[in-house]
Design a protein around this motif. Structure first.
Motif, PDB file in Angstrom:
ATOM      1  N   ALA A   1     -18.658 -26.313 -22.303  1.00  0.00           N
ATOM      2  CA  ALA A   1     -19.615 -26.685 -21.263  1.00  0.00           C
ATOM      3  C   ALA A   1     -21.052 -26.526 -21.779  1.00  0.00           C
ATOM      4  N   LEU A   2     -21.288 -25.418 -22.448  1.00  0.00           N
ATOM      5  CA  LEU A   2     -22.633 -25.159 -22.961  1.00  0.00           C
ATOM      6  C   LEU A   2     -23.036 -26.233 -23.972  1.00  0.00           C
ATOM      7  N   LYS A   3     -22.084 -26.581 -24.807  1.00  0.00           N
ATOM      8  CA  LYS A   3     -22.360 -27.595 -25.843  1.00  0.00           C
ATOM      9  C   LYS A   3     -22.655 -28.961 -25.185  1.00  0.00           C
ATOM     10  N   CYS A   4     -21.892 -29.299 -24.138  1.00  0.00           N
ATOM     11  CA  CYS A   4     -22.141 -30.554 -23.408  1.00  0.00           C
ATOM     12  C   CYS A   4     -23.551 -30.531 -22.826  1.00  0.00           C
ATOM     13  N   ALA A   5     -23.899 -29.401 -22.189  1.00  0.00           N
ATOM     14  CA  ALA A   5     -25.210 -29.275 -21.551  1.00  0.00           C
ATOM     15  C   ALA A   5     -26.324 -29.439 -22.588  1.00  0.00           C
ATOM     16  N   LYS A   6     -26.107 -28.851 -23.756  1.00  0.00           N
ATOM     17  CA  LYS A   6     -27.129 -28.926 -24.804  1.00  0.00           C
ATOM     18  C   LYS A   6     -27.331 -30.343 -25.302  1.00  0.00           C
ATOM     19  N   GLN A   7     -26.272 -31.190 -25.140  1.00  0.00           N
ATOM     20  CA  GLN A   7     -26.406 -32.583 -25.550  1.00  0.00           C
ATOM     21  C   GLN A   7     -27.077 -33.410 -24.466  1.00  0.00           C
TER      22      GLN A   7
END
Ligand SMILES: Nc1ncnc2c1ncn2[C@@H]1O[C@H](COP(=O)(O)OP(=O)(O)OP(=O)(O)O)[C@@H](O)[C@H]1O
Ligand SMILES: [Mg+2]
Length: 388
Positions: free
Chosen positions: A22-28
């Motif tokens: 989720a964090l990685k998606c948000a960072k994108q």
């Protein structure tokens, strides 16, 4: 909206990998919500942010939510809860027990489905990440329409009916106010069916199985894989978490045996799940919580890939009825052209190639059925089972 659900045996790292994804998606730049459907929530702990039963901001583009069945039922679906309460009271169950019973088995899952339906319908987020309970309960979530039938059987013991006929039965049953609650119940069945359609659409929903390089975990992952495919869900990857680095397994060290067996298990995972992509995550040498450590896990899993991508799309498993037989077809690329023998023990198929044994799991209904024959062609194993 993309939906990515993480499942796997208890304690393997579902919450950690779901939060990291989720964090990685948000960072994108993707607007992301990570939800926990496990009543024993630990998503708050993993993110190190106190989450509520409504979406709670975590960081830029990221929200978290821990579903709570009592909260959800009261706030959004109270008249349905009232209906269930009325039914149980009418059946002579006293108040307190009825209050508990209105959170029947499957109700947790149903309320989770309703949230998913709402987010999907309103296209509220780009990505919805679901951190689910251990495998067994997740399968309950994903086979919900069947589970709902069990509630109704509880409410009306001795009556056999399918969901479709519930309306008629309720109408025939005198003494129950069939007003708003009933309408909501009907709407609920409709919504649940819609969510299931959404969740089996491979363009929308991916399931990622989390495992560790350990025997029991792998067995459960294989079983889950079989079931998920049987129900038509698209599994698009396996995450093997908490792999010990080779260097801790030097000769004479405490972890020597573990690291050695881990090597065999990693090979077994590669063979059992190919051609699914397998993502490997090392043991971090410490507990993983807080955004910084999750960020590192996310980078290890996806590297430069987009975590919201569909990593694999295929249905390597199907069951057909042919007269007196069930024919189960399974795609097993690792056999290639090698000679092999196949034996069936209950729901387990044991494949021996060059003295190496590999096992696959059939759906449980196959447990007591006799294997009539099998064929293998173009990587597809076809097993013919005689109906009981
Ligand atoms: N790669 C890792 N390295 C070190 N520790 C890890 C790693 N992944 C997870 N952990 C730790 O393992 C524990 C269990 O992880 P997690 O809560 O994510 O598992 P789970 O599958 O969600 O468990 P449950 O089935 O109870 O929901 C946590 O303490 C977490 O910090
Ligand atoms: Mg968890």
């Amino acid at each position: 909206m993309r939906i990515i659900l993480f499942t796997g045996k208890g304690g393997v790292g579902k919450t950690t990998t779901a939060a990291a994804t989720a964090l990685k998606c948000a960072k994108q730049g993707l607007k992301t919500l990570v939800v926990s459907t496990d009543p024993a929530h630990s998503l708050s702990d993993a993110l190190n942010v106190e989450l509520k039963p409504e979406p709670t901001p975590v960081t830029e583009n990221l929200w978290g939510q821990e579903f709570d069945v009592y909260y959800s039922m009261k706030k959004h679906w109270d008249s349905m809860r009232q209906l269930m309460l009325t039914i149980f009271k009418w059946r002579g169950v006293d108040n307190v027990v009825a209050e508990e019973l209105s959170v029947l088995p499957g109700m947790e899952e149903a309320s989770a489905f309703l949230w998913i339906e709402k987010y999907y319908r309103t296209n509220a987020y780009d990505v919805l990440i679901i951190d689910s309970a251990p495998t067994g309960e997740t399968l309950t979530l994903l086979t919900l329409p069947q589970v709902m039938q069990s509630w109704l059987t509880k409410a009306f013991p001795g009556q056999k009916f399918a969901i479709k006929t519930v309306g008629k039965i309720l109408r025939r049953t005198k003494g129950i106010p069939l007003d708003k609650g009933y309408e909501e119940l009907q709407a609920l069945f409709g919504k649940l069916a819609t969510v299931q359609e959404i969740m089996v659409n491979p363009e929308v929903c991916s399931i990622r199985i989390v495992a560790n390089p350990e025997r029991m975990v792998i067995q459960e992952a294989k079983r889950a894989y079989t079931y998920l495919q049987l129900y038509g869900y698209n599994v698009d990857g396996i995450i093997v978490n908490r792999i010990l680095p080779e260097e801790v397994g030097t000769a004479g060290s405490v972890f020597e045996k573990y690291v050695k067996s881990q090597g065999h298990y990693l090979q077994e995972i590669d063979e059992s799940f190919q051609p699914l992509p397998i993502f490997k995550v090392k043991h971090q040498g410490q507990e993983v919580f807080g955004l910084e450590l999750l960020d590192a896990i996310g980078d290890t899993i996806y590297q430069d890939k987009n975590p919201a991508e569909i990593f694999h799309k295929e249905n390597p498993f199907n069951v057909k009825e042919e007269g007196d037989y069930y024919v189960i077809s399974i795609r097993i690329p690792f056999i290639k052209d090698q000679e092999f023998t196949l034996e069936k023990y209950g729901d387990e198929l044991s494949i021996s190639i060059n003295n190496q044994r590999r096992s696959l799991f059939l759906p449980r209904f196959a447990n007591y059925l006799e294997m009539e024959s099998y064929t293998f062609e173009d990587s597809w194993l076809k097993v013919k089972l005689k109906k009981g």
